[in-house]
Write an enzyme that holds these catalytic residues in place. Structure first.
Site, short mmCIF file in Angstrom:
data_model
loop_
_atom_site.label_atom_id
_atom_site.label_comp_id
_atom_site.label_asym_id
_atom_site.label_seq_id
_atom_site.Cartn_x
_atom_site.Cartn_y
_atom_site.Cartn_z
CG ASP A 8 -31.29 89.65 -42.23
OD1 ASP A 8 -31.87 89.11 -43.19
OD2 ASP A 8 -31.91 90.09 -41.24
CG ASP A 10 -36.91 91.87 -44.08
OD1 ASP A 10 -36.92 93.04 -44.49
OD2 ASP A 10 -37.40 90.92 -44.72
#
Length: 255
Positions: A8, A10
């Site tokens: 990922d 963010d």
């Protein structure tokens, strides 16, 4: 332990405009070891080229463009596979619109084959009205991702999922979600990295998206407590992640 890593962005690599320093060291270690990795992000606001430049210029991370797989790209892959037509109405920002329209879809606010809703910081009632009417006429309703919030240096802000639910409430039509934790983006991500689900681990900060993407799709998961899901929540999670670390500095590649 794992032959490849799905990462990922963010809340895992950065928070808004702030780098998570341990994350940069983690990615550089992946590169030094020659381990395949793919950033799988629900972020649709930026083009992959913009994300690549941001990672280098702002955070000191040099990564190939091929390592960035956004929910925008997965949305286009889904639309092409679905093959309902070549017209669309898109609520979203440059990353989502560019991916769809540069793939050959034409904008149609009246009778589109698809209505796609992603994060749009300039959402207006008029945009919501156009999307709602098109869906009521039969347009295929796509939500780029289900994230209700996005972690930033200011705190948790409304995410794409909040906007999708707004349109869903007005139309009473269930959308097809593309981004994590849905199988659509994860299956395409595995194709991109060239590994099986048994060979990779999904790394992220959000239990409801990143970790559920692993749990729901038979992929090992690594929850890092630097973003959305907090340490005090871990004990009460319905299904535990495969691994939990306070920061990526705590991860051992050799165990």
């Amino acid at each position: 332990m794992y032959k490849g890593y799905l990462l990922d962005l963010d809340g895992t690599i950065y928070r808004g405009t702030e780098l998570i320093p341990e994350a940069r060291d983690f990615v550089k270690e992946l590169q030094a070891r020659g381990l395949p990795y793919l950033f799988v992000t629900n972020n649709t606001t930026r083009r992959p080229e913009v994300l690549q430049a941001m990672l280098e210029e702002r955070f000191g991370l040099q990564v190939p463009l091929s390592t960035l797989y956004t929910a925008s790209l997965a949305t286009v892959d889904y639309m092409v596979d679905k093959n309902l037509g070549r017209t669309a109405y898109v609520i979203g920002e440059d990353g989502l619109k560019a991916a769809i329209y540069e793939a050959g879809f034409e904008e149609d606010p009246i009778n589109p084959a698809y209505v796609v809703v992603g994060l749009d910081t300039e959402l207006t009632y008029e945009k919501a009205k156009i999307a709602s009417l098109a869906i009521q006429k039969g347009a295929h309703f796509i939500g780029s991702n289900p994230d209700l919030n996005i972690p930033t240096e200011e705190g948790l802000l409304p995410g794409a999922g909040s906007l999708v639910r707004f349109i869903q409430a007005s139309t009473r039509v269930e959308p097809v979600y593309i981004g994590k934790p849905e199988a659509i983006i994860m299956e395409k991500a595995l194709e991109r990295i060239g590994l099986s689900k048994e060979e990779v681990v999904m790394v992220g900060d959000n239990y409801m998206t990143d970790i559920r993407a692993g749990l729901d799709n038979g992929i090992a998961s690594l929850l890092v407590l630097t973003g959305f899901t907090q340490a005090e929540e871990v004990a009460d999670l319905p299904i535990p992640p495969t691994h939990v670390v306070s920061s990526l500095a705590d991860w051992s590649f050799d165990d």
